[in-house]
Design a protein around this motif. Structure first.
Motif, PDB file in Angstrom:
ATOM      1  N   GLY A 142      73.543  96.948 102.066  1.00  0.00           N
ATOM      2  CA  GLY A 142      74.344  98.279 102.268  1.00  0.00           C
ATOM      3  C   GLY A 142      74.476  98.549 103.964  1.00  0.00           C
ATOM      4  O   GLY A 142      74.894  99.346 104.333  1.00  0.00           O
ATOM      5  N   ARG A 169      71.003 106.035 101.899  1.00  0.00           N
ATOM      6  CA  ARG A 169      72.383 106.388 101.670  1.00  0.00           C
ATOM      7  C   ARG A 169      73.002 107.459 102.431  1.00  0.00           C
ATOM      8  O   ARG A 169      74.337 107.080 103.031  1.00  0.00           O
ATOM      9  CB  ARG A 169      72.438 106.759 100.117  1.00  0.00           C
ATOM     10  CG  ARG A 169      74.051 106.605  99.453  1.00  0.00           C
ATOM     11  CD  ARG A 169      74.027 106.841  98.133  1.00  0.00           C
ATOM     12  NE  ARG A 169      73.282 107.940  97.621  1.00  0.00           N
ATOM     13  CZ  ARG A 169      72.371 108.006  96.770  1.00  0.00           C
ATOM     14  NH1 ARG A 169      71.607 106.907  96.560  1.00  0.00           N
ATOM     15  NH2 ARG A 169      71.771 109.289  96.605  1.00  0.00           N
ATOM     16  N   ASP A 202      76.239 106.330 104.616  1.00  0.00           N
ATOM     17  CA  ASP A 202      77.701 107.230 104.371  1.00  0.00           C
ATOM     18  C   ASP A 202      78.130 107.757 105.396  1.00  0.00           C
ATOM     19  O   ASP A 202      79.338 107.832 105.847  1.00  0.00           O
ATOM     20  CB  ASP A 202      77.347 108.193 103.146  1.00  0.00           C
ATOM     21  CG  ASP A 202      77.290 107.672 101.765  1.00  0.00           C
ATOM     22  OD1 ASP A 202      77.414 106.401 101.831  1.00  0.00           O
ATOM     23  OD2 ASP A 202      76.650 108.088 100.823  1.00  0.00           O
TER      24      ASP A 202
END
Length: 338
Positions: free
Chosen positions: A28, A61, A65
């Protein structure tokens, strides 16, 4: 000449960034092409403690983001629950000249040396989620995250109110209210704060006694194992104070296997407010859920940008959190997203 030097340094950092994102542990990391990176802003090294729960995954996350939305290059490293991995990641961030380091410390101690190295390199450090204990507080710029002391107090206040009738009869019956505590990771600031806040509220109430307190490392599997153990030791458990939802859900499994009704036979107070815990609250298997907000990404990135610009930030900043009770209109709780 100065312009050329700055351009060369920037190109060097872009190349190193590309190498670093492919080498560090953790999926990620926000990767972009050279042309995109050249037009982007700062580089932030972010060290996460692991991916042990839905809460932790949501927290990661949220940061990723927010970085993508702001055009910030994020180098993400998953420490896999090991402090030595975090220290290696922080030193890698320093070596590759990131603009800001943000990290979630697994435990409170052992950070002085690596943070001194970051300061010597001129890289500001933002601590998030869990606090640290260092000899020189100026080694890091600030903290943003949960108020674990308040979370523990909220849990204690719920227990006081829930057992009001039994407390009032204690002088006559001499029946103690027996509490089990499922403790978080040993040495972590959140576990220390939650335990301290809980005990602070119950202090002066001799009718309560914590008969069992062990670390489950915030893991569902260990919550189950500990519940099997204390249910085999005691027949008169009144309440469980669990430091996170994962351990609570594991304990619920063990309680039901024993033929008991979680939330009825044993009162359960839990911290995190994952969707699974809210569902258990609606089902009557949990009595109180205290939120630990994982969606801190936007604030973390904004603070990192301020630090990269040479600005000062607040030394201590807590995120907004709520408490959900069994008596609330639970239909009003929106989906948690984790």
């Amino acid at each position: 000449m100065i312009h050329d030097k700055n351009r060369i340094r920037k190109l060097f950092r872009i190349i190193i960034f590309t190498i670093l994102t492919s080498c560090l542990v953790g999926c990620g990391a926000q990767k972009k092409s050279f042309s995109q990176a050249e037009d982007s802003g700062i580089i932030v090294g972010f060290s996460q403690i692991g991916a042990e729960s839905a809460w932790r995954t949501c927290n990661t996350r949220s940061v990723q983001d927010a970085a993508a939305e702001r055009g910030v290059q994020l180098v993400y490293a998953n420490a896999e629950q090991k402090q030595e991995n975090q220290i290696k990641a922080l030193r890698s961030f320093i070596a590759y000249q990131v603009d800001v380091i943000a990290f979630i410390p697994i435990v409170t101690d052992g950070w002085d040396n690596v943070l001194q190295e970051a300061r010597d390199a001129g890289i500001p450090v933002l601590v998030t989620d869990r606090k640290i204990d260092v000899a020189d507080q100026s080694l890091y710029a600030g903290f943003i995250g949960t108020d674990s002391l308040k979370e523990g107090r909220d849990a204690g206040l719920f227990i006081l109110n829930k057992f009001k009738d039994k407390r009032e009869r204690f002088a006559e019956t001499n029946e103690y209210i027996n509490i089990v505590e499922l403790f978080g990771t040993e040495g972590s600031s959140v576990a220390i704060g939650r335990a301290e806040g809980f005990r602070e509220v119950l202090k002066g109430h001799p009718e309560f006694r914590i008969v069992y307190s062990k670390s489950g490392d915030f893991l569902r599997s260990k919550g189950y194992e500990l519940a099997v153990e204390f249910l085999g030791m005691y027949d008169d458990i009144d309440a469980i104070f669990s430091h996170n939802d994962g351990m609570s859900l594991g304990a619920i499994e063990a309680i039901e296997e024993r033929g008991l009704r979680p939330g009825t036979d044993i009162v359960i107070v839990t911290i995190d407010a994952q969707q699974a815990a809210i569902d258990a609250l609606r089902a009557g298997k949990v009595n109180c859920v205290i939120e630990c907000n994982p969606k801190t990404g936007p604030e973390i990135i904004k603070l990192a940008e301020r630090l990269a610009a040479g600005e000062n930030i607040p030394r201590l900043q807590y995120v907004h959190e709520e408490v959900f009770y069994e008596t609330d209109d639970l239909s009003l709780i929106e989906p948690r997203g984790y």
